[in-house]
Motif scaffolding. Structure first.
Motif, PDB file in Angstrom:
ATOM      1  N   GLY A  37       0.808  -1.206   0.000  1.00 29.54           N
ATOM      2  CA  GLY A  37       0.000   0.000   0.000  1.00 29.54           C
ATOM      3  C   GLY A  37       0.844   1.259   0.000  1.00 29.54           C
ATOM      4  N   LEU A  38       0.157   2.386  -0.093  1.00 32.47           N
ATOM      5  CA  LEU A  38       0.792   3.703  -0.098  1.00 32.47           C
ATOM      6  C   LEU A  38      -0.011   4.641   0.784  1.00 32.47           C
ATOM      7  N   VAL A  39       0.671   5.313   1.707  1.00 36.62           N
ATOM      8  CA  VAL A  39       0.062   6.340   2.547  1.00 36.62           C
ATOM      9  C   VAL A  39       0.873   7.615   2.373  1.00 36.62           C
ATOM     10  N   SER A  40       0.208   8.721   2.002  1.00 32.78           N
ATOM     11  CA  SER A  40       0.892   9.982   1.731  1.00 32.78           C
ATOM     12  C   SER A  40       0.288  11.083   2.591  1.00 32.78           C
ATOM     13  N   LEU A  41       1.148  11.798   3.322  1.00 34.75           N
ATOM     14  CA  LEU A  41       0.717  12.857   4.229  1.00 34.75           C
ATOM     15  C   LEU A  41       0.983  14.221   3.614  1.00 34.75           C
ATOM     16  N   PHE A  42      -0.033  15.095   3.663  1.00 32.55           N
ATOM     17  CA  PHE A  42       0.119  16.489   3.245  1.00 32.55           C
ATOM     18  C   PHE A  42      -0.201  17.397   4.420  1.00 32.55           C
ATOM     19  N   THR A  43       0.644  18.393   4.647  1.00 35.09           N
ATOM     20  CA  THR A  43       0.339  19.486   5.572  1.00 35.09           C
ATOM     21  C   THR A  43       0.724  20.790   4.890  1.00 35.09           C
ATOM     22  N   HIS A  44       0.092  21.889   5.301  1.00 32.49           N
ATOM     23  CA  HIS A  44       0.385  23.166   4.661  1.00 32.49           C
ATOM     24  C   HIS A  44       1.806  23.636   4.962  1.00 32.49           C
ATOM     25  N   HIS A  45       2.412  23.108   6.020  1.00 31.79           N
ATOM     26  CA  HIS A  45       3.799  23.462   6.322  1.00 31.79           C
ATOM     27  C   HIS A  45       4.747  22.937   5.244  1.00 31.79           C
ATOM     28  N   MET A  46       4.376  21.850   4.586  1.00 31.94           N
ATOM     29  CA  MET A  46       5.225  21.270   3.547  1.00 31.94           C
ATOM     30  C   MET A  46       5.109  22.013   2.224  1.00 31.94           C
ATOM     31  N   GLY A  47       3.992  22.665   1.982  1.00 28.16           N
ATOM     32  CA  GLY A  47       3.776  23.274   0.684  1.00 28.16           C
ATOM     33  C   GLY A  47       3.356  22.230  -0.335  1.00 28.16           C
ATOM     34  N   ASP A  48       3.257  22.627  -1.596  1.00 34.92           N
ATOM     35  CA  ASP A  48       2.786  21.727  -2.637  1.00 34.92           C
ATOM     36  C   ASP A  48       3.874  20.809  -3.188  1.00 34.92           C
ATOM     37  N   ARG A  49       5.115  21.050  -2.833  1.00 35.64           N
ATOM     38  CA  ARG A  49       6.206  20.291  -3.446  1.00 35.64           C
ATOM     39  C   ARG A  49       6.725  19.156  -2.587  1.00 35.64           C
ATOM     40  N   LEU A  50       6.274  19.051  -1.347  1.00 34.58           N
ATOM     41  CA  LEU A  50       6.833  18.061  -0.430  1.00 34.58           C
ATOM     42  C   LEU A  50       5.731  17.185   0.149  1.00 34.58           C
ATOM     43  N   ARG A  51       5.994  15.888   0.218  1.00 34.26           N
ATOM     44  CA  ARG A  51       5.093  14.923   0.840  1.00 34.26           C
ATOM     45  C   ARG A  51       5.913  13.983   1.720  1.00 34.26           C
ATOM     46  N   PHE A  52       5.235  13.433   2.727  1.00 34.50           N
ATOM     47  CA  PHE A  52       5.831  12.370   3.536  1.00 34.50           C
ATOM     48  C   PHE A  52       5.056  11.085   3.273  1.00 34.50           C
ATOM     49  N   ASN A  53       5.745  10.052   2.796  1.00 36.81           N
ATOM     50  CA  ASN A  53       5.101   8.817   2.373  1.00 36.81           C
ATOM     51  C   ASN A  53       5.584   7.619   3.178  1.00 36.81           C
ATOM     52  N   VAL A  54       4.689   6.651   3.316  1.00 35.18           N
ATOM     53  CA  VAL A  54       5.018   5.349   3.899  1.00 35.18           C
ATOM     54  C   VAL A  54       4.472   4.284   2.954  1.00 35.18           C
ATOM     55  N   GLU A  55       5.294   3.275   2.638  1.00 33.70           N
ATOM     56  CA  GLU A  55       4.900   2.243   1.678  1.00 33.70           C
ATOM     57  C   GLU A  55       5.120   0.844   2.267  1.00 33.70           C
ATOM     58  N   PRO A  56       4.176   0.295   3.018  1.00 32.20           N
ATOM     59  CA  PRO A  56       4.321  -1.083   3.487  1.00 32.20           C
ATOM     60  C   PRO A  56       4.127  -2.070   2.341  1.00 32.20           C
ATOM     61  N   SER A  57       4.979  -3.084   2.277  1.00 37.63           N
ATOM     62  CA  SER A  57       4.879  -4.087   1.216  1.00 37.63           C
ATOM     63  C   SER A  57       5.387  -5.430   1.726  1.00 37.63           C
ATOM     64  N   ILE A  58       5.024  -6.486   1.007  1.00 38.42           N
ATOM     65  CA  ILE A  58       5.442  -7.839   1.365  1.00 38.42           C
ATOM     66  C   ILE A  58       5.980  -8.532   0.123  1.00 38.42           C
ATOM     67  N   GLY A  59       6.995  -9.382   0.306  1.00 42.81           N
ATOM     68  CA  GLY A  59       7.585 -10.114  -0.809  1.00 42.81           C
ATOM     69  C   GLY A  59       8.299 -11.353  -0.311  1.00 42.81           C
ATOM     70  N   VAL A  60       8.928 -12.079  -1.236  1.00 42.94           N
ATOM     71  CA  VAL A  60       9.629 -13.321  -0.923  1.00 42.94           C
ATOM     72  C   VAL A  60      11.024 -13.268  -1.527  1.00 42.94           C
ATOM     73  N   TYR A  61      12.027 -13.621  -0.731  1.00 45.31           N
ATOM     74  CA  TYR A  61      13.404 -13.730  -1.212  1.00 45.31           C
ATOM     75  C   TYR A  61      13.782 -15.205  -1.256  1.00 45.31           C
ATOM     76  N   ASN A  62      14.438 -15.620  -2.360  1.00 43.75           N
ATOM     77  CA  ASN A  62      14.862 -17.013  -2.513  1.00 43.75           C
ATOM     78  C   ASN A  62      16.233 -17.024  -3.169  1.00 43.75           C
ATOM     79  N   GLY A  63      17.283 -17.270  -2.393  1.00 48.08           N
ATOM     80  CA  GLY A  63      18.646 -17.230  -2.908  1.00 48.08           C
ATOM     81  C   GLY A  63      19.412 -18.502  -2.617  1.00 48.08           C
ATOM     82  N   TYR A  64      20.454 -18.748  -3.423  1.00 49.98           N
ATOM     83  CA  TYR A  64      21.280 -19.957  -3.267  1.00 49.98           C
ATOM     84  C   TYR A  64      22.747 -19.611  -3.505  1.00 49.98           C
ATOM     85  N   SER A  65      23.619 -20.237  -2.715  1.00 45.86           N
ATOM     86  CA  SER A  65      25.059 -20.050  -2.888  1.00 45.86           C
ATOM     87  C   SER A  65      25.781 -21.373  -2.615  1.00 45.86           C
ATOM     88  N   LYS A  66      26.784 -21.647  -3.444  1.00 47.35           N
ATOM     89  CA  LYS A  66      27.664 -22.804  -3.240  1.00 47.35           C
ATOM     90  C   LYS A  66      29.088 -22.293  -3.134  1.00 47.35           C
TER      91      LYS A  66
END
Length: 246
Positions: free
Chosen positions: A87-116
């Protein structure tokens, strides 16, 4: 540009709208001067903060660096391609103005690696497989039109781990023997890190869409973990759609 009020020109908007804290009160009162009948002087304008929500996903490339560890310093896993959704959550406040945002992006995935790899014990086969939760928290600064840069912190929380380590060793005498045994039980631990990237914004059907390219490094802040835990490097290509718009 406001075309129905000649007293508001481009320079006026640059002086009052583009700064970090836009002067909405002055803009509205200046506009009302063009239509004096039926208008009142605005004494205060309050721009409330709000949250926008969306969905995101992408392709991820990750490589663990075990060179600073003890038992696995010879292990080479290379770059592993995986994917993640969230997902994506984006915060706007007037202190930031129109050019700045604070974002949080929670995500899930799988890693599968091998080494010899070889070490003093023998030939090692190591499989690393785990699910991960990542939650980058960062500032997004729009630098020109839809072009932006991202910078902040990220993490990697390891869940559902299924790793295996097998060691093959030889003994030479009048006969050659090959022994197979299980290696130490190994677990990848969670970590935190820094992230930076860039991207662009456009719209499809009135919905904001963001394309990003980012790099991050996951490490362990405690010294005793560096002997067993790798430094993870990540490269991400992401696509996000903002579902709300205010």
């Amino acid at each position: 540009m406001i075309t129905d009020c000649s007293s508001i020109d481009e320079q006026f908007l640059l002086d009052n709208y583009l700064p970090k804290r836009p002067n909405y009160q002055r803009i509205v009162n200046k506009y009302n001067e063009c239509f004096p009948e039926g208008t009142t002087v605005i004494t205060d304008i309050v721009v409330k903060p709000h949250l926008d929500f969306g969905i995101q996903g992408g392709l991820n490339w990750a490589t663990p660096d075990f060179s600073s560890t003890n038992d696995m310093s010879q292990a080479k896993f290379g770059w592993i391609t995986t994917g993640s959704v969230g997902g994506l959550v984006s915060l706007f406040t007037h202190h930031m103005g129109d050019r700045l945002r604070f974002n949080v992006e929670p995500s899930i995935g799988v890693y599968n690696g091998y080494s010899k790899f070889q070490n003093d014990v023998g030939t090692n086969d190591v499989h690393l497989r785990f699910k991960f939760l990542r939650m980058p928290a960062y500032f997004r600064l729009f630098v020109h039109r839809g072009f932006f840069i991202d910078m902040g912190l990220t993490n990697m929380v390891v869940v559902g781990q299924q790793s295996a380590w097998r060691i093959e060793s030889s003994q030479f005498s009048s006969h050659d023997y090959l022994f197979t045994s299980d290696g130490p039980q190994y677990k990848v631990k969670s970590g935190v890190g820094a992230m930076a990237g860039l991207g662009g914004k456009f719209e499809i059907g009135g919905m904001p869409v963001f394309i990003t390219a980012r790099a991050s490094s996951i490490f362990r802040p405690f010294k005793d973990l560096t002997a067993t835990q790798p430094l993870y490097q990540w490269v991400d290509l992401g696509l996000a759609v903002q579902l709300t718009r205010k």
